[in-house]
Write a protein that holds these residues in place. Structure first.
Motif, short mmCIF file in Angstrom:
data_model
loop_
_atom_site.label_atom_id
_atom_site.label_comp_id
_atom_site.label_asym_id
_atom_site.label_seq_id
_atom_site.Cartn_x
_atom_site.Cartn_y
_atom_site.Cartn_z
N THR A 244 91.47 9.96 139.13
CA THR A 244 92.40 9.05 138.47
C THR A 244 92.39 9.22 136.96
OG1 THR A 244 92.17 7.43 140.24
CG2 THR A 244 93.01 6.62 138.13
N ALA A 245 91.21 9.36 136.38
CA ALA A 245 91.09 9.47 134.93
C ALA A 245 91.65 10.78 134.40
CB ALA A 245 89.63 9.32 134.52
N GLY A 246 91.79 11.78 135.27
CA GLY A 246 92.25 13.08 134.82
C GLY A 246 93.75 13.26 134.84
N VAL A 247 94.49 12.30 135.38
CA VAL A 247 95.94 12.43 135.50
C VAL A 247 96.59 12.30 134.13
CG1 VAL A 247 98.02 11.33 136.44
CG2 VAL A 247 95.99 11.62 137.88
N PRO A 248 97.54 13.17 133.80
CA PRO A 248 98.22 13.10 132.50
C PRO A 248 98.83 11.73 132.24
CG PRO A 248 98.72 15.18 133.56
CD PRO A 248 97.98 14.36 134.57
N THR A 249 98.83 11.34 130.95
CA THR A 249 99.35 10.03 130.55
C THR A 249 100.41 10.14 129.46
OG1 THR A 249 97.62 9.77 128.86
CG2 THR A 249 97.15 8.92 131.07
N LYS A 250 100.65 11.34 128.95
CA LYS A 250 101.58 11.50 127.82
C LYS A 250 102.89 12.14 128.28
CE LYS A 250 97.99 11.63 124.28
NZ LYS A 250 97.40 12.38 123.14
N PRO A 251 103.96 12.01 127.48
CA PRO A 251 105.28 12.49 127.89
C PRO A 251 105.29 13.98 128.21
CG PRO A 251 105.46 11.10 125.94
CD PRO A 251 103.99 11.36 126.15
N MET A 252 106.11 14.34 129.21
CA MET A 252 106.27 15.72 129.63
C MET A 252 107.74 16.05 129.82
SD MET A 252 103.15 16.58 132.24
CE MET A 252 101.45 16.45 131.71
N ARG A 253 108.03 17.34 129.84
CA ARG A 253 109.39 17.80 130.13
C ARG A 253 109.36 18.67 131.39
NH1 ARG A 253 108.22 20.56 125.13
NH2 ARG A 253 107.73 22.77 125.45
N TRP A 254 110.41 18.58 132.16
CA TRP A 254 110.53 19.30 133.43
C TRP A 254 111.09 20.68 133.15
CZ3 TRP A 254 114.20 17.51 137.95
CH2 TRP A 254 113.76 18.06 139.16
N THR A 255 110.37 21.71 133.57
CA THR A 255 110.73 23.09 133.28
C THR A 255 110.71 23.90 134.57
OG1 THR A 255 109.68 22.86 131.11
CG2 THR A 255 110.20 25.09 131.83
N LEU A 256 111.82 24.57 134.86
CA LEU A 256 111.99 25.29 136.14
C LEU A 256 111.87 26.79 135.90
CD1 LEU A 256 115.02 23.23 137.50
CD2 LEU A 256 112.57 22.70 137.65
N GLN A 257 110.65 27.25 135.73
CA GLN A 257 110.40 28.65 135.37
C GLN A 257 110.42 29.57 136.59
OE1 GLN A 257 107.52 28.43 131.46
NE2 GLN A 257 106.57 28.69 133.44
N ALA A 258 111.18 30.63 136.46
CA ALA A 258 111.06 31.78 137.34
C ALA A 258 110.65 32.93 136.43
CB ALA A 258 112.36 32.07 138.05
N GLU A 259 109.48 33.50 136.67
CA GLU A 259 108.91 34.44 135.72
C GLU A 259 108.16 35.54 136.44
OE1 GLU A 259 106.18 32.14 133.34
OE2 GLU A 259 104.97 31.58 135.05
N THR A 260 107.54 36.42 135.69
CA THR A 260 106.77 37.51 136.29
C THR A 260 105.38 37.00 136.69
OG1 THR A 260 106.08 38.24 134.08
CG2 THR A 260 107.99 39.33 135.07
N ALA A 261 104.83 37.61 137.73
CA ALA A 261 103.54 37.17 138.27
C ALA A 261 102.42 37.39 137.25
CB ALA A 261 103.23 37.93 139.55
N VAL A 262 101.42 36.51 137.31
CA VAL A 262 100.31 36.57 136.36
C VAL A 262 99.05 37.16 136.98
CG1 VAL A 262 101.19 34.65 135.01
CG2 VAL A 262 99.58 34.20 136.88
N ASP A 263 99.13 37.60 138.25
CA ASP A 263 97.93 38.08 138.94
C ASP A 263 97.82 39.60 138.94
OD1 ASP A 263 99.95 38.80 140.65
OD2 ASP A 263 99.13 37.78 142.42
N GLY A 264 98.66 40.28 138.15
CA GLY A 264 98.60 41.73 138.07
C GLY A 264 99.38 42.46 139.13
N THR A 265 100.11 41.72 139.97
CA THR A 265 100.93 42.37 140.99
C THR A 265 101.91 43.34 140.34
OG1 THR A 265 100.81 40.44 142.44
CG2 THR A 265 102.61 41.99 142.84
N LYS A 266 101.99 44.55 140.87
CA LYS A 266 102.88 45.55 140.31
C LYS A 266 104.32 45.07 140.37
CE LYS A 266 104.21 50.43 140.64
NZ LYS A 266 104.01 51.71 141.38
N LEU A 267 105.04 45.26 139.28
CA LEU A 267 106.43 44.85 139.20
C LEU A 267 107.29 46.09 139.00
CD1 LEU A 267 108.67 42.73 138.97
CD2 LEU A 267 108.16 42.57 136.53
#
Length: 286
Positions: A244-267
Protein backbone atom coordinates in the motif's frame (compact mmCIF):
# COMPACT_ATOMS: atom_id res chain seq x y z
CA UNK A 1 12.43 -5.21 -18.42
CA UNK A 2 11.70 -1.50 -18.14
CA UNK A 3 14.32 1.16 -18.82
CA UNK A 4 12.03 4.15 -18.57
CA UNK A 5 14.57 6.85 -17.72
CA UNK A 6 15.72 7.12 -21.33
CA UNK A 7 12.17 7.71 -22.45
CA UNK A 8 12.22 11.29 -21.25
CA UNK A 9 15.62 12.49 -22.41
CA UNK A 10 14.01 14.51 -25.15
CA UNK A 11 10.83 15.37 -23.33
CA UNK A 12 11.83 18.97 -22.71
CA UNK A 13 11.47 19.65 -26.42
CA UNK A 14 7.82 18.60 -26.34
CA UNK A 15 6.57 19.78 -22.95
CA UNK A 16 5.22 22.88 -24.64
CA UNK A 17 2.52 20.67 -26.09
CA UNK A 18 0.77 20.74 -22.74
CA UNK A 19 -0.75 24.09 -23.61
CA UNK A 20 -2.01 22.97 -27.02
CA UNK A 21 -5.70 22.18 -27.43
CA UNK A 22 -6.21 18.44 -27.15
CA UNK A 23 -8.85 18.07 -29.84
CA UNK A 24 -10.52 15.28 -27.85
CA UNK A 25 -14.00 14.06 -28.69
CA UNK A 26 -16.80 12.36 -26.86
CA UNK A 27 -16.41 13.42 -23.21
CA UNK A 28 -19.56 12.35 -21.36
CA UNK A 29 -21.76 14.31 -18.97
CA UNK A 30 -22.04 12.17 -15.86
CA UNK A 31 -25.15 14.04 -14.77
CA UNK A 32 -27.02 12.45 -17.68
CA UNK A 33 -25.19 9.12 -17.73
CA UNK A 34 -26.30 6.06 -15.82
CA UNK A 35 -23.80 4.33 -13.57
CA UNK A 36 -22.98 0.74 -14.53
CA UNK A 37 -20.75 -1.90 -13.00
CA UNK A 38 -17.26 -2.51 -14.35
CA UNK A 39 -18.20 -6.04 -15.40
CA UNK A 40 -20.82 -4.65 -17.77
CA UNK A 41 -18.35 -2.65 -19.85
CA UNK A 42 -15.38 -4.96 -20.24
CA UNK A 43 -14.44 -7.07 -23.26
CA UNK A 44 -16.77 -5.21 -25.59
CA UNK A 45 -16.56 -3.87 -29.12
CA UNK A 46 -18.20 -0.50 -28.48
CA UNK A 47 -16.66 2.17 -26.30
CA UNK A 48 -18.19 2.23 -22.79
CA UNK A 49 -20.14 5.36 -21.90
CA UNK A 50 -21.30 6.88 -18.64
CA UNK A 51 -20.16 6.30 -15.09
CA UNK A 52 -18.76 2.99 -13.86
CA UNK A 53 -18.93 1.57 -10.35
CA UNK A 54 -15.99 -0.65 -9.43
CA UNK A 55 -14.43 -1.70 -6.12
CA UNK A 56 -16.46 0.82 -4.16
CA UNK A 57 -15.60 3.76 -6.43
CA UNK A 58 -17.80 5.55 -8.96
CA UNK A 59 -15.71 6.52 -11.97
CA UNK A 60 -16.62 9.45 -14.21
CA UNK A 61 -15.22 9.60 -17.77
CA UNK A 62 -13.05 12.65 -18.45
CA UNK A 63 -11.59 11.60 -21.81
CA UNK A 64 -13.37 9.36 -24.31
CA UNK A 65 -12.21 8.67 -27.86
CA UNK A 66 -13.45 6.09 -30.35
CA UNK A 67 -11.77 7.46 -33.48
CA UNK A 68 -14.73 8.36 -35.66
CA UNK A 69 -12.75 10.84 -37.78
CA UNK A 70 -10.36 9.42 -40.39
CA UNK A 71 -6.82 10.77 -40.48
CA UNK A 72 -4.12 9.75 -42.96
CA UNK A 73 -0.53 9.31 -41.79
CA UNK A 74 0.92 12.77 -41.46
CA UNK A 75 -2.51 14.24 -40.65
CA UNK A 76 -3.19 12.66 -37.25
CA UNK A 77 -1.97 15.68 -35.27
CA UNK A 78 -4.13 18.04 -37.31
CA UNK A 79 -7.27 15.97 -36.79
CA UNK A 80 -6.83 14.85 -33.17
CA UNK A 81 -4.58 17.54 -31.72
CA UNK A 82 -0.82 17.91 -31.36
CA UNK A 83 -0.83 16.96 -27.68
CA UNK A 84 -2.65 13.69 -28.47
CA UNK A 85 0.17 12.74 -30.86
CA UNK A 86 2.65 12.63 -27.99
CA UNK A 87 6.43 12.39 -28.14
CA UNK A 88 8.17 13.27 -31.38
CA UNK A 89 11.70 13.41 -32.72
CA UNK A 90 13.73 11.60 -30.07
CA UNK A 91 14.76 8.04 -29.34
CA UNK A 92 12.64 5.44 -27.59
CA UNK A 93 13.55 3.51 -24.45
CA UNK A 94 15.98 1.08 -26.13
CA UNK A 95 17.53 3.81 -28.32
CA UNK A 96 16.82 1.66 -31.39
CA UNK A 97 13.69 3.50 -32.47
CA UNK A 98 12.60 7.10 -32.88
CA UNK A 99 9.22 8.58 -31.98
CA UNK A 100 7.70 9.67 -35.29
CA UNK A 101 3.92 10.06 -34.92
CA UNK A 102 3.51 11.67 -38.35
CA UNK A 103 5.04 8.57 -39.96
CA UNK A 104 3.29 6.04 -37.74
CA UNK A 105 -0.19 7.15 -36.66
CA UNK A 106 -3.36 7.20 -38.72
CA UNK A 107 -7.08 6.59 -38.19
CA UNK A 108 -9.39 4.54 -40.40
CA UNK A 109 -12.29 2.17 -39.92
CA UNK A 110 -12.87 3.51 -36.41
CA UNK A 111 -9.38 2.50 -35.23
CA UNK A 112 -6.20 4.32 -34.32
CA UNK A 113 -3.49 2.57 -36.34
CA UNK A 114 0.22 2.45 -35.55
CA UNK A 115 2.25 1.49 -38.63
CA UNK A 116 5.50 0.17 -37.13
CA UNK A 117 8.30 0.02 -39.67
CA UNK A 118 11.87 1.12 -40.33
CA UNK A 119 13.16 3.99 -42.43
CA UNK A 120 16.86 3.89 -43.40
CA UNK A 121 17.36 1.18 -40.79
CA UNK A 122 15.75 3.13 -37.92
CA UNK A 123 12.51 1.88 -36.38
CA UNK A 124 9.65 4.38 -36.46
CA UNK A 125 7.50 4.21 -33.31
CA UNK A 126 4.90 6.31 -31.49
CA UNK A 127 3.61 7.18 -28.02
CA UNK A 128 0.27 9.02 -28.23
CA UNK A 129 -1.24 10.45 -25.04
CA UNK A 130 -5.06 10.50 -24.74
CA UNK A 131 -5.02 13.48 -22.38
CA UNK A 132 -1.78 15.06 -23.55
CA UNK A 133 0.46 16.19 -20.70
CA UNK A 134 -2.52 16.95 -18.45
CA UNK A 135 -1.96 15.53 -14.94
CA UNK A 136 -4.30 13.33 -12.95
CA UNK A 137 -3.92 11.66 -9.56
CA UNK A 138 -5.73 8.30 -9.38
CA UNK A 139 -8.00 7.10 -12.15
CA UNK A 140 -9.34 4.30 -14.27
CA UNK A 141 -7.79 3.80 -17.71
CA UNK A 142 -9.55 1.51 -20.18
CA UNK A 143 -8.49 0.61 -23.72
CA UNK A 144 -9.35 -1.89 -26.46
CA UNK A 145 -6.26 -2.95 -28.40
CA UNK A 146 -4.83 -5.54 -30.78
CA UNK A 147 -1.37 -6.03 -32.28
CA UNK A 148 0.30 -8.01 -34.98
CA UNK A 149 3.00 -10.39 -33.79
CA UNK A 150 6.12 -8.27 -34.35
CA UNK A 151 9.54 -9.55 -33.18
CA UNK A 152 11.66 -6.71 -31.84
CA UNK A 153 8.72 -4.45 -30.91
CA UNK A 154 6.85 -4.09 -27.63
CA UNK A 155 3.91 -2.34 -26.04
CA UNK A 156 4.48 -0.10 -23.05
CA UNK A 157 1.12 1.44 -22.17
CA UNK A 158 1.70 3.22 -18.90
CA UNK A 159 1.07 6.00 -16.44
CA UNK A 160 4.19 8.16 -16.14
CA UNK A 161 4.67 10.88 -13.48
CA UNK A 162 4.27 14.41 -14.80
CA UNK A 163 7.24 15.31 -12.59
CA UNK A 164 9.39 13.10 -14.88
CA UNK A 165 10.88 11.72 -11.65
CA UNK A 166 10.97 7.92 -11.60
CA UNK A 167 10.95 7.98 -7.80
CA UNK A 168 7.34 9.13 -8.07
CA UNK A 169 6.50 5.73 -9.53
CA UNK A 170 5.14 4.26 -12.76
CA UNK A 171 2.15 2.04 -13.53
CA UNK A 172 2.18 -0.24 -16.59
CA UNK A 173 -0.40 -2.29 -18.48
CA UNK A 174 -0.33 -3.80 -20.99
CA UNK A 175 3.46 -4.03 -21.17
CA UNK A 176 5.40 -6.69 -23.07
CA UNK A 177 6.94 -7.82 -26.32
CA UNK A 178 4.52 -8.20 -29.21
CA UNK A 179 5.33 -11.89 -29.50
CA UNK A 180 4.77 -12.79 -25.85
CA UNK A 181 2.61 -12.17 -22.80
CA UNK A 182 1.60 -8.80 -21.42
CA UNK A 183 2.62 -7.86 -17.88
CA UNK A 184 1.18 -5.41 -15.33
CA UNK A 185 3.52 -3.59 -12.97
CA UNK A 186 3.70 -0.73 -10.48
CA UNK A 187 6.99 0.86 -9.47
CA UNK A 188 7.31 1.37 -5.72
CA UNK A 189 7.73 5.05 -4.99
CA UNK A 190 11.13 6.15 -3.73
CA UNK A 191 13.04 3.05 -4.89
CA UNK A 192 14.74 4.41 -8.01
CA UNK A 193 18.56 4.39 -8.06
CA UNK A 194 19.03 3.25 -4.49
CA UNK A 195 21.93 0.98 -3.51
CA UNK A 196 23.32 1.16 -7.04
CA UNK A 197 20.12 -0.03 -8.73
CA UNK A 198 19.33 1.32 -12.18
CA UNK A 199 15.57 0.71 -12.07
CA UNK A 200 13.00 0.99 -9.27
CA UNK A 201 11.67 -1.94 -7.33
CA UNK A 202 8.36 -3.14 -8.75
CA UNK A 203 5.46 -4.43 -6.66
CA UNK A 204 4.91 -7.82 -8.25
CA UNK A 205 1.25 -8.76 -8.45
CA UNK A 206 0.19 -12.30 -7.39
CA UNK A 207 -0.68 -13.13 -11.01
CA UNK A 208 1.80 -11.46 -13.31
CA UNK A 209 0.81 -12.07 -16.93
CA UNK A 210 -2.08 -11.77 -19.34
CA UNK A 211 -2.50 -13.82 -22.53
CA UNK A 212 -0.28 -13.23 -25.52
CA UNK A 213 -0.88 -10.27 -27.81
CA UNK A 214 -1.37 -11.03 -31.49
CA UNK A 215 -4.44 -13.13 -30.66
CA UNK A 216 -7.14 -10.61 -31.55
CA UNK A 217 -8.76 -7.74 -29.72
CA UNK A 218 -8.40 -7.36 -25.96
CA UNK A 219 -9.61 -4.93 -23.30
CA UNK A 220 -7.10 -3.74 -20.71
CA UNK A 221 -7.87 -1.67 -17.62
CA UNK A 222 -5.69 0.02 -15.00
CA UNK A 223 -7.55 1.00 -11.84
CA UNK A 224 -5.46 3.26 -9.60
CA UNK A 225 -6.80 4.34 -6.23
CA UNK A 226 -5.15 5.50 -3.03
CA UNK A 227 -2.93 2.65 -1.86
CA UNK A 228 -3.99 0.19 -4.54
CA UNK A 229 -3.56 -0.65 -8.24
CA UNK A 230 -5.61 -3.32 -10.01
CA UNK A 231 -5.24 -4.62 -13.56
CA UNK A 232 -7.98 -6.22 -15.65
CA UNK A 233 -7.68 -8.14 -18.93
CA UNK A 234 -10.86 -8.90 -20.87
CA UNK A 235 -12.89 -8.30 -17.73
CA UNK A 236 -10.81 -10.51 -15.43
CA UNK A 237 -8.59 -9.33 -12.60
CA UNK A 238 -5.02 -10.39 -13.52
CA UNK A 239 -3.05 -8.61 -10.82
CA UNK A 240 -3.04 -6.12 -7.96
CA UNK A 241 -0.46 -4.42 -5.80
CA UNK A 242 0.40 -5.71 -2.34
CA UNK A 243 2.42 -2.78 -0.93
CA UNK A 244 0.00 0.00 0.00
CA UNK A 245 2.75 2.46 0.91
CA UNK A 246 4.49 1.89 -2.41
CA UNK A 247 1.59 2.91 -4.66
CA UNK A 248 2.17 6.19 -6.54
CA UNK A 249 0.44 9.26 -5.09
CA UNK A 250 1.43 12.05 -7.50
CA UNK A 251 -0.10 13.10 -10.86
CA UNK A 252 0.60 10.98 -13.93
CA UNK A 253 -0.10 11.10 -17.65
CA UNK A 254 -1.37 8.20 -19.74
CA UNK A 255 1.06 7.25 -22.50
CA UNK A 256 0.38 4.57 -25.13
CA UNK A 257 3.87 3.60 -26.26
CA UNK A 258 4.59 1.18 -29.04
CA UNK A 259 8.36 0.96 -29.21
CA UNK A 260 11.33 -1.30 -29.84
CA UNK A 261 12.03 -4.16 -27.44
CA UNK A 262 14.44 -3.55 -24.56
CA UNK A 263 15.56 -7.17 -24.09
CA UNK A 264 17.98 -7.27 -27.02
CA UNK A 265 15.63 -9.12 -29.36
CA UNK A 266 16.90 -8.75 -32.91
CA UNK A 267 14.92 -6.21 -34.90
CA UNK A 268 14.85 -6.64 -38.66
CA UNK A 269 14.37 -3.51 -40.75
CA UNK A 270 11.97 -5.54 -42.89
CA UNK A 271 9.58 -6.15 -39.97
CA UNK A 272 6.41 -4.13 -40.39
CA UNK A 273 2.99 -4.36 -38.81
CA UNK A 274 0.22 -2.72 -36.85
CA UNK A 275 -0.96 -1.88 -33.41
CA UNK A 276 -4.63 -0.88 -33.40
CA UNK A 277 -6.70 0.85 -30.74
CA UNK A 278 -10.50 0.85 -31.03
CA UNK A 279 -11.26 3.18 -28.13
CA UNK A 280 -9.84 4.70 -24.96
CA UNK A 281 -11.61 6.03 -21.87
CA UNK A 282 -9.92 7.81 -18.97
CA UNK A 283 -11.91 8.20 -15.74
CA UNK A 284 -11.56 10.08 -12.49
CA UNK A 285 -13.22 9.43 -9.15
CA UNK A 286 -16.68 10.99 -9.19
Amino acid sequence: MRLRAQRLLGAASVLALASVGLGLAGAHDSARAATTTAAAVTNQVNMPTGNIASNGVTWKPVVSQDFTKNAARGQFSKVYGTAWAGYSGFKDTSNRGVYAPDKVLSVSGGNLNYYLHSTNGVAQVAAPMPNGYSPQTYGRYAIRVRTDSLPGYKLAFLLWPTSNNWNDGEIDFPDGDMTSKMYPASAIIGTYDKNGKTVPTFDKPPQSAAPTMGTGWHDAVIEWTKGHVRWYWDGKLVGQTTNTAGVPTKPMRWTLQAETAVDGTKLSSSTTGKVQVAWVVQYKES
